[in-house]
Design an enzyme around this catalytic site. Structure first.
Site, PDB file in Angstrom:
ATOM      1  N   ASP A 140       8.375   6.967   8.448  1.00  0.00           N
ATOM      2  CA  ASP A 140       9.666   6.847   7.769  1.00  0.00           C
ATOM      3  C   ASP A 140      10.314   8.229   7.759  1.00  0.00           C
ATOM      4  O   ASP A 140      10.969   8.616   8.728  1.00  0.00           O
ATOM      5  CB  ASP A 140       9.412   6.268   6.365  1.00  0.00           C
ATOM      6  CG  ASP A 140      10.673   5.951   5.596  1.00  0.00           C
ATOM      7  OD1 ASP A 140      11.764   6.331   6.037  1.00  0.00           O
ATOM      8  OD2 ASP A 140      10.578   5.325   4.531  1.00  0.00           O
ATOM      9  N   GLY A 191      -2.426   1.985   4.416  1.00  0.00           N
ATOM     10  CA  GLY A 191      -1.520   1.174   5.231  1.00  0.00           C
ATOM     11  C   GLY A 191      -1.995   0.818   6.618  1.00  0.00           C
ATOM     12  O   GLY A 191      -1.613  -0.213   7.171  1.00  0.00           O
TER      13      GLY A 191
HETATM   14  P1  IMP Z   1       6.925   9.079   5.362  1.00  0.00           P
HETATM   15  O1  IMP Z   1       6.080  10.202   4.880  1.00  0.00           O
HETATM   16  O2  IMP Z   1       8.273   9.023   4.677  1.00  0.00           O
HETATM   17  O3  IMP Z   1       7.048   9.016   6.870  1.00  0.00           O
HETATM   18  O4  IMP Z   1       6.255   7.736   4.841  1.00  0.00           O
HETATM   19  C1  IMP Z   1       5.153   7.206   5.460  1.00  0.00           C
HETATM   20  C2  IMP Z   1       4.393   6.279   4.537  1.00  0.00           C
HETATM   21  O5  IMP Z   1       5.264   5.641   3.597  1.00  0.00           O
HETATM   22  C3  IMP Z   1       3.780   5.145   5.329  1.00  0.00           C
HETATM   23  O6  IMP Z   1       2.460   5.468   5.704  1.00  0.00           O
HETATM   24  C4  IMP Z   1       3.821   3.992   4.368  1.00  0.00           C
HETATM   25  O7  IMP Z   1       2.660   3.961   3.565  1.00  0.00           O
HETATM   26  C5  IMP Z   1       5.013   4.273   3.511  1.00  0.00           C
HETATM   27  N1  IMP Z   1       6.201   3.538   3.990  1.00  0.00           N
HETATM   28  C6  IMP Z   1       7.282   4.025   4.629  1.00  0.00           C
HETATM   29  N2  IMP Z   1       8.161   3.055   4.924  1.00  0.00           N
HETATM   30  C7  IMP Z   1       7.624   1.908   4.449  1.00  0.00           C
HETATM   31  C8  IMP Z   1       8.047   0.520   4.459  1.00  0.00           C
HETATM   32  O8  IMP Z   1       9.119   0.126   4.966  1.00  0.00           O
HETATM   33  N3  IMP Z   1       7.196  -0.355   3.868  1.00  0.00           N
HETATM   34  C9  IMP Z   1       5.998   0.000   3.306  1.00  0.00           C
HETATM   35  N4  IMP Z   1       5.577   1.266   3.301  1.00  0.00           N
HETATM   36  C10 IMP Z   1       6.376   2.211   3.863  1.00  0.00           C
END
Ligand code: IMP
Ligand code: MG
Length: 185
Positions: A113, A54
């Site tokens: 996120d 990403g």
């Molecule tokens: P976390 O571990 O829930 O914080 O998720 C982080 C990862 O989830 C990011 O590096 C993204 O690859 C993916 N992600 C979280 N939210 C989104 C979004 O709205 N669109 C696309 N990818 C997301």
């Protein structure tokens, strides 16, 4: 032709609900972040560690705006399969061979996120005894208060929608969009 019409043929039948950040807005903020980061690290080795996939576009733009010596490496920690909801499982797919010990490590993430990915990585990278460890995220949803280490550098607070473009994907699609957009259902 509107930006929507321009990119319609890239969207595989999906529709953009709204452009959240256009390319010029992103570029302006990336320049500011580069200057902030340059000023925050006066000396010592700086390793900018991009979380794939990403962060690949953000990271490539960002490092060109950081006015000090640095090195770049990558790691892959995948917490999402082909789902738009976090599974909670973080897989570390590639571990950088570069030595982290004694270096300033700046971990670059596309979007925070749930924070699960980062929490796991902060623990893993902390064990490598870096001189410092900080996080730079292009986007922060501000959903969690449970981050072991919050991002020191944040591009933008993000709306609580599923976003694509500028590196962010939906099931591996749409990373190439030059802006950040939310997808229509
Ligand atoms: P976390 O571990 O829930 O914080 O998720 C982080 C990862 O989830 C990011 O590096 C993204 O690859 C993916 N992600 C979280 N939210 C989104 C979004 O709205 N669109 C696309 N990818 C997301
Ligand atoms: Mg992803």
């Amino acid at each position: 032709m509107s930006q929507f019409a321009d990119v319609a043929h890239l969207m595989k039948g999906r529709t953009i609900a709204r452009i959240v950040l256009d390319a010029a807005t992103i570029a302006r903020r990336v320049r500011e972040l580069g200057a902030e980061i340059g000023a925050a690290y006066p000396d010592g080795d700086l390793l900018v560690l991009g979380l794939l996939k990403g962060s690949f576009i953000f990271l490539s733009d960002l490092v060109r705006q950081i006015p000090r010596p640095l090195q770049v490496d990558f790691l892959v920690a995948s917490s999402y399969g082909h789902e738009t909801i976090s599974s909670g499982v973080v897989r570390l797919v590639y571990d950088p061979e570069t030595t982290l010990e004694g270096k300033h490590i700046l971990l670059v993430e596309d979007i925070i996120d749930s924070g699960r990915t980062l929490n796991r990585l902060v623990d893993l990278l902390g064990e490598r005894r870096p001189k410092s460890l900080e996080i730079c995220a292009l986007l922060h949803k501000r959903l969690t208060t449970d981050l072991r280490l919050d991002a020191k550098f944040v591009g933008f607070d993000a709306p609580h929608e599923f976003l694509v473009g500028y590196g962010l994907d939906h099931a591996e699609d749409f990373r190439q969009l030059p802006f950040v957009a939310s997808l229509a259902d």
